[in-house]
Design an enzyme around this catalytic site. Structure first.
Site, PDB file in Angstrom:
ATOM      1  N   ASP A  72      12.897 -29.287 -91.817  1.00  0.00           N
ATOM      2  CA  ASP A  72      14.062 -30.103 -92.173  1.00  0.00           C
ATOM      3  C   ASP A  72      15.324 -29.305 -91.904  1.00  0.00           C
ATOM      4  OD1 ASP A  72      12.550 -32.281 -93.046  1.00  0.00           O
ATOM      5  OD2 ASP A  72      12.346 -31.436 -95.054  1.00  0.00           O
ATOM      6  N   ASP A 114      12.643 -38.271 -90.402  1.00  0.00           N
ATOM      7  CA  ASP A 114      12.925 -38.927 -91.676  1.00  0.00           C
ATOM      8  C   ASP A 114      13.984 -40.017 -91.507  1.00  0.00           C
ATOM      9  OD1 ASP A 114      11.172 -37.194 -92.967  1.00  0.00           O
ATOM     10  OD2 ASP A 114      12.750 -35.768 -93.461  1.00  0.00           O
TER      11      ASP A 114
END
Length: 242
Positions: free
Chosen positions: A167, A201
């Site tokens: 991330d 995401d």
């Protein structure tokens, strides 16, 4: 075989033949999906190979690149063990792919709806790639240490199914301290929208948002047709056992 024409053609409106629509949707969803998946992986590879864990790059006062890894689902949500999460993703994306194929074969849904489902599918696949292979092909990323290596001589940091999801997108739109007069939390630091996420995401989130805003009716109709398709398949299998 003669191509079927949409119902509105009977009323003087020019319609795209169903088989032509199917080809268009297949090629468009495949191309867009591949490009988005490649973009997601290119960004993750760059982060792994150029940044230490926890390192950040400030872009604006409300956006930064912050490298973190997680073993959970989208936005770092945890759900059971790592192996369970990876297998859950794979099963969920397999079911979604089956649904997309069935919807395209039906030839009656708008391309935007199919693309939206494809967006969610690509997002899921993007994180599955991390979970399946990153532990095998990368060395461990460490805080303030050397950056990870690709295909290290000593082997990767985790076995198949146990890779960590990369991330990096952080949008602290509001970063301040709460007034001291607020009970319990007064004087504490407050950050609005603190999750750290990746492109995969965001694909999932955007796809779900588009479904809710524009395609709830199409989604409901698709579920009905998929249920009917599943029932016919079971009936056919029962009547014609192998």
């Amino acid at each position: 075989m003669q191509e079927r024409i949409g119902h509105n053609a009977l009323h003087g409106k020019k319609m795209i033949p169903f088989t032509t629509l199917k080809r268009k949707q297949i090629w468009l969803v495949s191309l867009v999906g591949l490009l988005l998946l490649v973009l997601d992986q290119v960004v993750k590879f760059w982060i792994k190979l150029n940044m230490s864990l926890g390192e950040s790059i400030s872009i604006t006062s409300w956006f930064e690149i912050l490298f973190v890894e997680n073993e959970g689902m989208a936005y770092g949500i945890q759900l059971g063990s790592k192996l369970f999460l990876t297998l859950f993703r794979i099963v969920a994306m397999a079911l979604l792919l089956w649904g997309i194929i069935a919807i395209v074969k039906k030839g009656t849904y708008r391309t935007g709806f199919v693309l939206t489902l494809g967006l969610i599918f690509v997002g899921g696949i993007g994180n599955i790639v991390d979970s399946l292979f990153y532990g095998l092909i990368f060395s461990e990323s460490t805080p303030y240490g050397p950056v990870a290596e690709l295909f290290p001589a000593q082997g990767g940091y985790a076995p198949l199914f146990y890779g960590k999801v990369v991330d990096m997108l952080h949008f602290p739109l509001i970063d301040t301290y709460l007034p001291s007069w607020i009970p319990i939390w007064g004087g504490s630091r407050f950050t609005f929208f603190n999750p750290i996420f990746n492109l995969a995401d965001s694909y999932i989130s955007i796809g779900v948002l588009l479904l809710v805003i524009f395609y709830l009716r199409s989604l409901s109709h698709a579920f009905e047709q998929l249920s009917e398709y599943k029932a016919r398949f079971r009936e056919k299998k029962t009547n014609n056992p192998s």
